[in-house]
Design a protein around this motif. Sequence first.
Motif, PDB file in Angstrom:
ATOM      1  N   ILE A   1      -3.053   5.658   4.645  1.00  0.00           N
ATOM      2  CA  ILE A   1      -3.172   4.299   4.097  1.00  0.00           C
ATOM      3  C   ILE A   1      -3.869   4.371   5.987  1.00  0.00           C
ATOM      4  O   ILE A   1      -3.459   4.555   7.074  1.00  0.00           O
TER       5      ILE A   1
ATOM      6  N   PRO B   1       2.406   7.675  -4.193  1.00  0.00           N
ATOM      7  CA  PRO B   1       2.157   6.675  -3.970  1.00  0.00           C
ATOM      8  C   PRO B   1       2.746   6.784  -2.235  1.00  0.00           C
ATOM      9  O   PRO B   1       2.228   6.464  -1.417  1.00  0.00           O
TER      10      PRO B   1
ATOM     11  N   TYR C   1       2.668  -4.315   4.294  1.00  0.00           N
ATOM     12  CA  TYR C   1       0.794  -4.696   5.407  1.00  0.00           C
ATOM     13  C   TYR C   1       0.910  -6.399   4.955  1.00  0.00           C
ATOM     14  O   TYR C   1       0.616  -6.299   3.713  1.00  0.00           O
TER      15      TYR C   1
ATOM     16  N   ASP D   1       3.395  -1.485   7.906  1.00  0.00           N
ATOM     17  CA  ASP D   1       5.082  -0.606   8.119  1.00  0.00           C
ATOM     18  C   ASP D   1       5.934  -0.937   6.888  1.00  0.00           C
ATOM     19  O   ASP D   1       7.509  -0.199   7.649  1.00  0.00           O
TER      20      ASP D   1
ATOM     21  N   ILE E   1       0.700  -0.929   0.380  1.00  0.00           N
ATOM     22  CA  ILE E   1      -0.124  -0.185   0.070  1.00  0.00           C
ATOM     23  C   ILE E   1       1.177   1.434  -0.102  1.00  0.00           C
ATOM     24  O   ILE E   1       1.213   1.923   0.799  1.00  0.00           O
ATOM     25  N   GLY E   2       0.767   1.784  -1.014  1.00  0.00           N
ATOM     26  CA  GLY E   2       2.231   3.206  -1.251  1.00  0.00           C
ATOM     27  C   GLY E   2       2.838   2.642  -1.254  1.00  0.00           C
ATOM     28  O   GLY E   2       2.686   1.576  -1.997  1.00  0.00           O
ATOM     29  N   THR E   3       4.450   2.856  -0.754  1.00  0.00           N
ATOM     30  CA  THR E   3       5.403   1.966  -0.746  1.00  0.00           C
ATOM     31  C   THR E   3       6.337   1.286  -0.023  1.00  0.00           C
ATOM     32  O   THR E   3       6.553   0.875   0.396  1.00  0.00           O
TER      33      THR E   3
ATOM     34  N   ALA F   1       0.379   8.727  -0.076  1.00  0.00           N
ATOM     35  CA  ALA F   1      -1.206   8.707   0.060  1.00  0.00           C
ATOM     36  C   ALA F   1      -1.419   7.962   1.353  1.00  0.00           C
ATOM     37  O   ALA F   1      -0.486   7.112   2.435  1.00  0.00           O
TER      38      ALA F   1
END
Lengths: 154, 374
Positions: B25, B20, A55, A96, A50-52, B23
């Motif tokens: 989360i 990203p 998880y 994370d 998720i993003g960089t 973003a």
Amino acid sequence: MKMIKLFKLLIIAFMAIVGFGFTQQDTKADRLIGIWEPSNGKSRVKIEKIGTKYYGKIVWLKEPIDPTTKKPKLDKNNADESMRNLPLKGYRILKDFNYTENDEWSDGTIYDPENGTVYSCVINMKENSVISIRGYIGVKALGRTDSWKKVIVK
Amino acid sequence: MVLKSLGKLILFLFLSFSVPIYAQIDTTKSQEGEEDYSIYENVESEGKIRVYCNPKIFDLSPNRFISVGYDYIVKSNLESTQKGAYLNGDQFNNPRTTSFVNHGLRINANLPVISKAKILWQIGGAYNKINFNETQKDPNLASHDQDELMRSLNQSGLTNSNLNTTVFKPLNEKRFIIFQGMGELNGNFGFSKNSNSPNLNTIKTSMSALYGKRPHDRLQWAVGLTRTYRGGELNYFPVIMYNYTSVNRKWGTEILFPGRASYRRKFNSRSILLAGYELEGSSYRLYNTNFINKNIELRRSELRLRLDYQRQLKGFVWVSIQAGMRYNVNYNIDSLGNSNKDFFRGFVGTQKYVMLNNLSLAPYFNVSLNLVSP
């Protein structure tokens, strides 16, 4: 005009090199994505990006029903009372993680639903289908390592 | 125009890489309902991995990496014979009684060397001090051989220091073996200038080996043999481990017989109460003691009947508060003679003690702060 063309070419070449580097790094890092099973075989965790960051959430439990309540297991040991009614299935226990290098994902945490405790965590990939996942307190020496195997949905 | 296009290109690329990272989360909410989890029921392994049993079961009291505590035994009476030759159970002729309070620091550490699914190896150490504060002496006897014993104990107290190691080796998903070894240096020594210095030739070794089974997450049992000084003197015992947690996970047992046994009541994942006993003891070299005999050993062993409340304070720090009664098992004195070699008396040996002692029943308290393991 020639100078501008040359400049454009340089930019494209630069971006291509940088882009290739990112792609290669991403490919290595993204090997963590998938379904993993801890060594006790009692759960399966889906790791996603998720993003960089990476998880992992519980997607399967060998014993999904709480023997006391006869209902799906909840995160009843969570320190945060407002979270205790959330189902364990779907719960994000890995959070994370950043890919560092040498097949290692660090800076993350792992949550143990058995005691509601969050530990620092580092993940190492021994081979593409096995990761060693170490939860620790403060320093890596004070921890415990488990091996998780990769599984594929039929 | 060209510069404008170039600027747009750079901005586009910058945003492409940046989005990203920023973003938002939501990492806490459950994802239940967002996908069909039934698809994860049928899977096939991509790799081969051996499954090993876990060293713990559900809800056991937490293992301690580091523990710092203080022990306090309320006034107890020590009744002693004169120096002589005695069998255990002999009558106390011409005894002397002295009262004192025991207290002292207890530091324990157990750190993992290897902590993996296929093997767990820990090494540890401990420093336990017993200080003596003499409160009252029998005024009817002007001089007694107990005076010499009390002079030794009052001067430096008793120190127990040890190095230990534990190996847990799972054989497969259900079976395991445990090996424990310990070297102890005990005596009336200290670290101040005027204290006695310990003699490394007095190190005592204990060890245990167990073989066991872990049928499920709520039961673990093992049987084995131990060479131990818990009874105050060298002895060999069969050992039975039986750790159990009930189906509703409200209660359980933590038994390593004969060393300790407890009933466990779990209030929640952060607080438990243990009710049971622990057999605690060691053999202590008494240095600089004017007994006629050489190489004097105080055989100390006590049964602690107790309630132990353990609670998480914050994160990995737990507090343990114990209260109970201390029942004396052994406080007699042996001489190893010139050989300086310890001997095995067991339950039927006829070797004689040089002094018999009896400690009265006394209440005790213990408080410790503990860094617990994952």
